[in-house]
Design an enzyme around this catalytic site. Structure first.
Site, PDB file in Angstrom:
ATOM      1  N   CYS A   2     -11.819  13.771  13.604  1.00 16.20           N
ATOM      2  CA  CYS A   2     -12.926  13.746  14.323  1.00 16.20           C
ATOM      3  C   CYS A   2     -14.278  13.653  13.758  1.00 16.20           C
ATOM      4  O   CYS A   2     -14.028  13.799  12.563  1.00 16.20           O
ATOM      5  CB  CYS A   2     -13.108  15.244  15.118  1.00 16.20           C
ATOM      6  SG  CYS A   2     -11.522  15.685  16.053  1.00 16.20           S
ATOM      7  N   ARG A  27     -12.480   8.407  11.710  1.00 14.09           N
ATOM      8  CA  ARG A  27     -11.968   9.613  11.755  1.00 14.09           C
ATOM      9  C   ARG A  27     -11.283  10.171  12.733  1.00 14.09           C
ATOM     10  O   ARG A  27     -10.664  11.291  12.879  1.00 14.09           O
ATOM     11  CB  ARG A  27     -12.999  10.529  11.305  1.00 14.09           C
ATOM     12  CG  ARG A  27     -13.720  10.046  10.015  1.00 14.09           C
ATOM     13  CD  ARG A  27     -15.015  11.113   9.943  1.00 14.09           C
ATOM     14  NE  ARG A  27     -14.577  12.411   9.777  1.00 14.09           N
ATOM     15  CZ  ARG A  27     -14.626  13.197   8.532  1.00 14.09           C
ATOM     16  NH1 ARG A  27     -14.806  12.359   7.392  1.00 14.09           N
ATOM     17  NH2 ARG A  27     -13.979  14.245   8.443  1.00 14.09           N
ATOM     18  N   TRP A  74      -9.985  13.159  17.541  1.00 17.18           N
ATOM     19  CA  TRP A  74      -8.518  13.071  17.329  1.00 17.18           C
ATOM     20  C   TRP A  74      -7.981  14.265  18.090  1.00 17.18           C
ATOM     21  O   TRP A  74      -8.102  15.368  17.509  1.00 17.18           O
ATOM     22  CB  TRP A  74      -8.423  12.874  15.812  1.00 17.18           C
ATOM     23  CG  TRP A  74      -6.842  12.821  15.434  1.00 17.18           C
ATOM     24  CD1 TRP A  74      -6.295  11.436  15.358  1.00 17.18           C
ATOM     25  CD2 TRP A  74      -5.918  13.686  15.083  1.00 17.18           C
ATOM     26  NE1 TRP A  74      -4.950  11.915  15.073  1.00 17.18           N
ATOM     27  CE2 TRP A  74      -4.801  13.077  14.780  1.00 17.18           C
ATOM     28  CE3 TRP A  74      -5.906  15.166  15.222  1.00 17.18           C
ATOM     29  CZ2 TRP A  74      -3.765  13.728  14.467  1.00 17.18           C
ATOM     30  CZ3 TRP A  74      -4.842  15.877  14.616  1.00 17.18           C
ATOM     31  CH2 TRP A  74      -3.567  15.126  14.509  1.00 17.18           C
ATOM     32  N   ASN A 102     -15.331  19.995  15.267  1.00 16.32           N
ATOM     33  CA  ASN A 102     -14.079  19.644  14.553  1.00 16.32           C
ATOM     34  C   ASN A 102     -13.536  20.693  13.934  1.00 16.32           C
ATOM     35  O   ASN A 102     -14.024  21.825  13.406  1.00 16.32           O
ATOM     36  CB  ASN A 102     -14.577  18.719  13.241  1.00 16.32           C
ATOM     37  CG  ASN A 102     -15.211  17.389  13.505  1.00 16.32           C
ATOM     38  OD1 ASN A 102     -15.278  16.826  14.674  1.00 16.32           O
ATOM     39  ND2 ASN A 102     -15.660  16.808  12.619  1.00 16.32           N
ATOM     40  N   GLY A 103     -11.764  20.485  13.918  1.00 23.08           N
ATOM     41  CA  GLY A 103     -11.162  21.704  13.532  1.00 23.08           C
ATOM     42  C   GLY A 103     -10.316  22.224  14.410  1.00 23.08           C
ATOM     43  O   GLY A 103     -10.058  21.624  15.504  1.00 23.08           O
ATOM     44  N   GLU A 485       5.280   3.970  -0.969  1.00 22.04           N
ATOM     45  CA  GLU A 485       4.033   3.743  -0.289  1.00 22.04           C
ATOM     46  C   GLU A 485       4.018   2.343   0.602  1.00 22.04           C
ATOM     47  O   GLU A 485       3.629   2.289   1.575  1.00 22.04           O
ATOM     48  CB  GLU A 485       3.037   3.357  -1.509  1.00 22.04           C
ATOM     49  CG  GLU A 485       1.549   2.908  -1.162  1.00 22.04           C
ATOM     50  CD  GLU A 485       0.832   3.742  -0.363  1.00 22.04           C
ATOM     51  OE1 GLU A 485       1.220   4.934   0.189  1.00 22.04           O
ATOM     52  OE2 GLU A 485      -0.535   3.476   0.358  1.00 22.04           O
ATOM     53  N   LYS A 489       2.987   2.271   4.513  1.00 22.38           N
ATOM     54  CA  LYS A 489       1.693   1.150   5.138  1.00 22.38           C
ATOM     55  C   LYS A 489       2.399   0.651   6.127  1.00 22.38           C
ATOM     56  O   LYS A 489       1.867   0.379   7.200  1.00 22.38           O
ATOM     57  CB  LYS A 489       1.520   0.279   3.901  1.00 22.38           C
ATOM     58  CG  LYS A 489       0.665   0.595   2.792  1.00 22.38           C
ATOM     59  CD  LYS A 489      -0.923   0.865   3.155  1.00 22.38           C
ATOM     60  CE  LYS A 489      -0.726   2.196   3.461  1.00 22.38           C
ATOM     61  NZ  LYS A 489      -1.326   3.291   2.553  1.00 22.38           N
ATOM     62  N   GLU A 492       2.852   2.872   9.226  1.00 14.67           N
ATOM     63  CA  GLU A 492       1.593   3.367   9.932  1.00 14.67           C
ATOM     64  C   GLU A 492       0.841   2.456  10.595  1.00 14.67           C
ATOM     65  O   GLU A 492       0.205   2.932  11.651  1.00 14.67           O
ATOM     66  CB  GLU A 492       0.790   4.325   9.050  1.00 14.67           C
ATOM     67  CG  GLU A 492       0.149   3.495   7.708  1.00 14.67           C
ATOM     68  CD  GLU A 492      -0.817   4.167   6.941  1.00 14.67           C
ATOM     69  OE1 GLU A 492      -0.847   4.004   5.507  1.00 14.67           O
ATOM     70  OE2 GLU A 492      -1.340   5.133   7.452  1.00 14.67           O
ATOM     71  N   HIS A 508      23.882   6.087  -1.477  1.00 13.30           N
ATOM     72  CA  HIS A 508      24.405   7.380  -0.960  1.00 13.30           C
ATOM     73  C   HIS A 508      24.001   7.907   0.491  1.00 13.30           C
ATOM     74  O   HIS A 508      23.695   8.926   0.894  1.00 13.30           O
ATOM     75  CB  HIS A 508      23.584   8.400  -1.911  1.00 13.30           C
ATOM     76  CG  HIS A 508      24.005   8.229  -3.453  1.00 13.30           C
ATOM     77  ND1 HIS A 508      25.291   8.450  -4.010  1.00 13.30           N
ATOM     78  CD2 HIS A 508      23.303   7.793  -4.488  1.00 13.30           C
ATOM     79  CE1 HIS A 508      25.177   8.348  -5.120  1.00 13.30           C
ATOM     80  NE2 HIS A 508      24.146   7.685  -5.452  1.00 13.30           N
ATOM     81  N   LYS A 607      -8.583   9.162   9.811  1.00 16.68           N
ATOM     82  CA  LYS A 607      -8.680   8.872   8.465  1.00 16.68           C
ATOM     83  C   LYS A 607      -8.496   9.986   7.447  1.00 16.68           C
ATOM     84  O   LYS A 607      -8.027  10.061   6.488  1.00 16.68           O
ATOM     85  CB  LYS A 607     -10.070   8.229   8.020  1.00 16.68           C
ATOM     86  CG  LYS A 607     -10.352   7.768   6.754  1.00 16.68           C
ATOM     87  CD  LYS A 607      -9.527   6.659   6.288  1.00 16.68           C
ATOM     88  CE  LYS A 607      -9.654   6.337   4.765  1.00 16.68           C
ATOM     89  NZ  LYS A 607      -8.271   5.539   4.278  1.00 16.68           N
TER      90      LYS A 607
HETATM   91  C1  F6R Z   1      -1.993   6.642   4.533  1.00 18.86           C
HETATM   92  C2  F6R Z   1      -3.120   7.522   4.595  1.00 18.86           C
HETATM   93  C3  F6R Z   1      -2.587   8.904   4.462  1.00 18.86           C
HETATM   94  C4  F6R Z   1      -3.609   9.760   3.306  1.00 18.86           C
HETATM   95  C5  F6R Z   1      -3.373  11.115   3.288  1.00 18.86           C
HETATM   96  C6  F6R Z   1      -4.266  12.175   2.260  1.00 18.86           C
HETATM   97  O1  F6R Z   1      -2.399   5.370   4.548  1.00 18.86           O
HETATM   98  O2  F6R Z   1      -4.340   7.241   4.371  1.00 18.86           O
HETATM   99  O3  F6R Z   1      -1.399   9.307   4.194  1.00 18.86           O
HETATM  100  O4  F6R Z   1      -3.403   9.153   2.229  1.00 18.86           O
HETATM  101  O5  F6R Z   1      -3.540  11.776   4.746  1.00 18.86           O
HETATM  102  O6  F6R Z   1      -5.464  11.988   2.439  1.00 18.86           O
HETATM  103  P1  F6R Z   1      -6.395  12.161   1.340  1.00 18.86           P
HETATM  104  O7  F6R Z   1      -5.926  11.427   0.091  1.00 18.86           O
HETATM  105  O8  F6R Z   1      -7.904  11.979   2.012  1.00 18.86           O
HETATM  106  O9  F6R Z   1      -6.282  13.412   0.988  1.00 18.86           O
END
Ligand code: F6R
Length: 612
Positions: A2, A27, A74, A102-103, A485, A489, A492, A508, A607
């Site tokens: 948010c 965000r 969000w 927010n929150g 990772e 990617k 998501e 396994h 984000k």
């Molecule tokens: C994936 C992604 C999330 C963040 C996670 C932690 O692409 O961006 O998995 O890595 O939400 O966020 P930070 O690093 O901001 O604590």
């Protein structure tokens, strides 16, 4: 998670709020809204969906006034529809206050029930409306006083901006667990959840601390503690360096692609001034732990979420190999509630791009409470974790706007490598080994740049496989976290189911998934376990699974075993994650594009995850 931007000044508020919301859209982007004031009149405009929907809506119904609050959401409580979009109005239809938040308010249900018993009718399913109704309920001519009465009733987290037509010149803000920053202009002031929303308007900011409330009008601002004495807060005005190019996509179609291509420069920035030739080591300004204290650490616990957690897993291999320190990596969301025994002399290391992730922040606070020294690797300067950690290292990756993290990951891995060198030089690394590592580190921006030569091959491979329903990502040792990772990617941003696994572990269980329709991405550059990974690869081939190999440049052999190869430059094994992750980022990007997905704003995500 948010975004909030509020404005009090002499200019029309609507375009300023919209511009701020655009900067914050990454965000949260389920719905957006604003409320402006002209004297006693509130102009409330809100729409489900992206900010463009709100802009279209405003064309026919502009919101006049030089004073207003706005929000991009969000969803946590209640579906993402027009009604649940912020701002929320309190005052049983009288329009006494408008609130953006927010929150999460954890006790909203009990509070709502209590208010309903007093005849207050709720319009939305949100927790935020409870705040608005409570403030309206306590409002008696002084908005600040009403907000201060309500805050102690709220259990949970909040970053708030509140306006009222009863006091049309002021905006009141409050913070507990959700960031808020005051922007100071000339004849105008701002309040935002993130300083990036203020770019182009002011570079003078004050970060609010938890349990602080603020009041701003166009000509003045105050910040005070939430205690009954209303102690004026000690504030530090900070200057933010804006790079005008940061907030736009430049020549790129998406922020994610821009940020992938920024990786060589971001790596340079993370190394600048930190490689120490004389000591054959790295050094950092803000560790706040002296050499002896660091030398006395027997263990490191790394805690993080998502992509940052994957960087932490690479860190585990790095610290153990280079610094010979035992390391454990914990999901912050698990660690914060586990109450695990932690040995003395354990260093807690939090990794976070945003510096605001609720679980990582809670894990850091829990570690501090237990008396362990804490370090944080953070990208966002001035973020909550950056301010609360005992010591830290900034990632210097620059703003990361694409929701899928890319350049933050590579900078996290690089900073972890430099830290491992620094700790290793106190323990078991000779100066000659240190010099070699410095040379290898210095070459990495060029190496990552050279990796971009694979882009066309990756695009072709994406075209071949973008309709697959499942992908496997397999790697070993340093490349196991990169497999995780790569899978993250892809899922998501393209919504394809993908699993990352240590390559030998797949027999396994996950090998049962292998068929002609399920591509496996194998991370198989030359290195100590090359032959072992090759055997794992053959096991997949024997079951008819198509394989995409990420292999070392010039490796002709791998190409004879697999359908598709993507070549990456040869670098020492401990640095392979930095080059191996690049084609996986590009693959996810192109697959998502071909599937028509919104790369920078994937569904259901935001984000910065400021709720637990
Ligand atoms: C994936 C992604 C999330 C963040 C996670 C932690 O692409 O961006 O998995 O890595 O939400 O966020 P930070 O690093 O901001 O604590």
């Amino acid at each position: 998670m948010c975004g909030i931007i509020a404005y009090a000044g002499r200019r029309e508020a609507e375009p300023i709020l919209i511009e701020g919301l655009r900067r914050l859209e990454y965000r949260g982007y389920d719905s957006a809204g604003l409320a402006t004031l002209t004297g006693p009149q509130v102009h409330l405009r809100k729409q489900a969906g992206r900010i463009d929907n709100l802009i279209r809506y405003l064309k026919d119904r502009p919101a006049p006034g030089c004073h207003g609050i706005s929000h991009t959401r969000w969803a946590t409580h209640g579906p993402a529809n027009d009604r649940n979009a912020h701002p929320h109005i309190g005052g049983n239809g009288d329009g006494l206050v408008a609130v953006v938040h927010n929150g999460v308010i954890e006790n909203y249900s009990a509070l709502k029930h209590h208010l309903q018993e007093q005849g207050i009718v709720f319009q939305t399913a949100t927790d935020t409306e409870v705040i608005a109704q409570l403030i309206a309920h306590h409002l008696n001519g002084d908005l600040m006083a009403a907000v201060r009465k309500v805050l102690p009733l709220l259990k949970g987290t909040y970053g708030l901006a509140v306006v009222s037509p009863r006091e049309p010149e002021v905006i009141v803000g409050a913070r507990l667990g959700s960031p808020l920053v005051l922007g100071i202009g000339k004849g105008e002031n701002f309040l935002a959840s993130d300083p990036s929303a203020l770019a182009g308007n002011t570079n003078k900011v004050v970060y609010l601390q938890d349990h602080q409330v603020c009041l701003l009008s166009r000509d003045r601002w105050t910040i005070e503690d939430q205690n009954p004495e209303r102690t004026p807060a000690t504030v530090a005005i900070q200057d933010i360096d804006w790079d005008p190019g940061d907030a736009d996509k430049g020549e790129f179609e998406h922020f994610m692609l821009k940020e992938i291509y920024e990786q060589p420069e971001a790596l340079e920035n993370a190394m600048r001034g930190r490689l120490d030739e004389a000591d054959a080591s790295a050094h950092f300004g803000g560790l706040n732990l002296d050499t002896q204290a660091l030398r006395g650490m027997d263990r490191i616990i790394i805690t993080a979420c998502g992509t940052s957690y994957h960087a932490g897993l690479v860190g585990e291999y790095l610290f153990e190999e280079i610094a010979r320190i035992p390391v454990e990596v914990e999901y912050a969301s698990e660690f914060r509630y586990r109450n695990r025994p932690i040995e003395r002399n354990t260093l807690m290391l939090a990794i976070t791009q945003s510096g605001e992730t609720a679980d990582t922040l809670a894990a850091l606070r829990e570690s501090k409470r237990k008396g362990h020294p804490t370090l944080a690797l953070c990208n966002v300067v001035g973020s909550t974790i950056a301010r609360e950690t005992d010591g830290g290292v900034y990632l210097h990756a620059g703003p990361e706007i694409g929701v899928a993290s890319t350049k933050a990951f590579t900078n996290q891995v690089l900073v972890l490598t430099m830290l491992a060198l620094y700790l290793g030089r106190m323990r078991n690394i000779s100066s000659l080994q240190g010099v070699r590592i410095l040379e290898e580190l210095r070459a990495m921006p060029k190496m990552v740049h050279r990796t971009f030569a694979c882009h066309d091959a990756v695009r072709r491979i994406a075209e071949k496989y973008f309709q697959a329903n499942n992908f496997l990502y397999l790697g070993r040792q340093y490349l196991y976290p990169v497999a995780l990772e790569g899978a993250l990617k892809l899922k998501e941003i393209s919504y394809i189911h993908a699993e990352g696994y240590p390559a030998a572990e797949m027999k396994h269980g996950p090998i049962a998934l292998v068929d002609e329709e399920t591509p496996s991405v194998f991370l198989i550059p030359r290195g100590a376990v090359f032959d072992k990974v090759m055997s794992n690869l053959e096991e997949i081939k024997a079951r008819g699974g198509p394989v995409i190999a990420i292999a070392s440049e010039q490796d002709q052999e791998v190409a004879t075993h697999v359908e598709d190869v993507i070549y990456i430059p040869e670098v020492p094994e401990y640095l392979q994650p930095l080059v191996a992750v690049v084609p996986l980022q590009l693959l996810a990007y192109h697959v998502a594009l071909l599937r028509g997905c919104d790369v920078d704003r994937p569904r259901n995500l935001a984000k910065s995850v400021t709720v637990e």
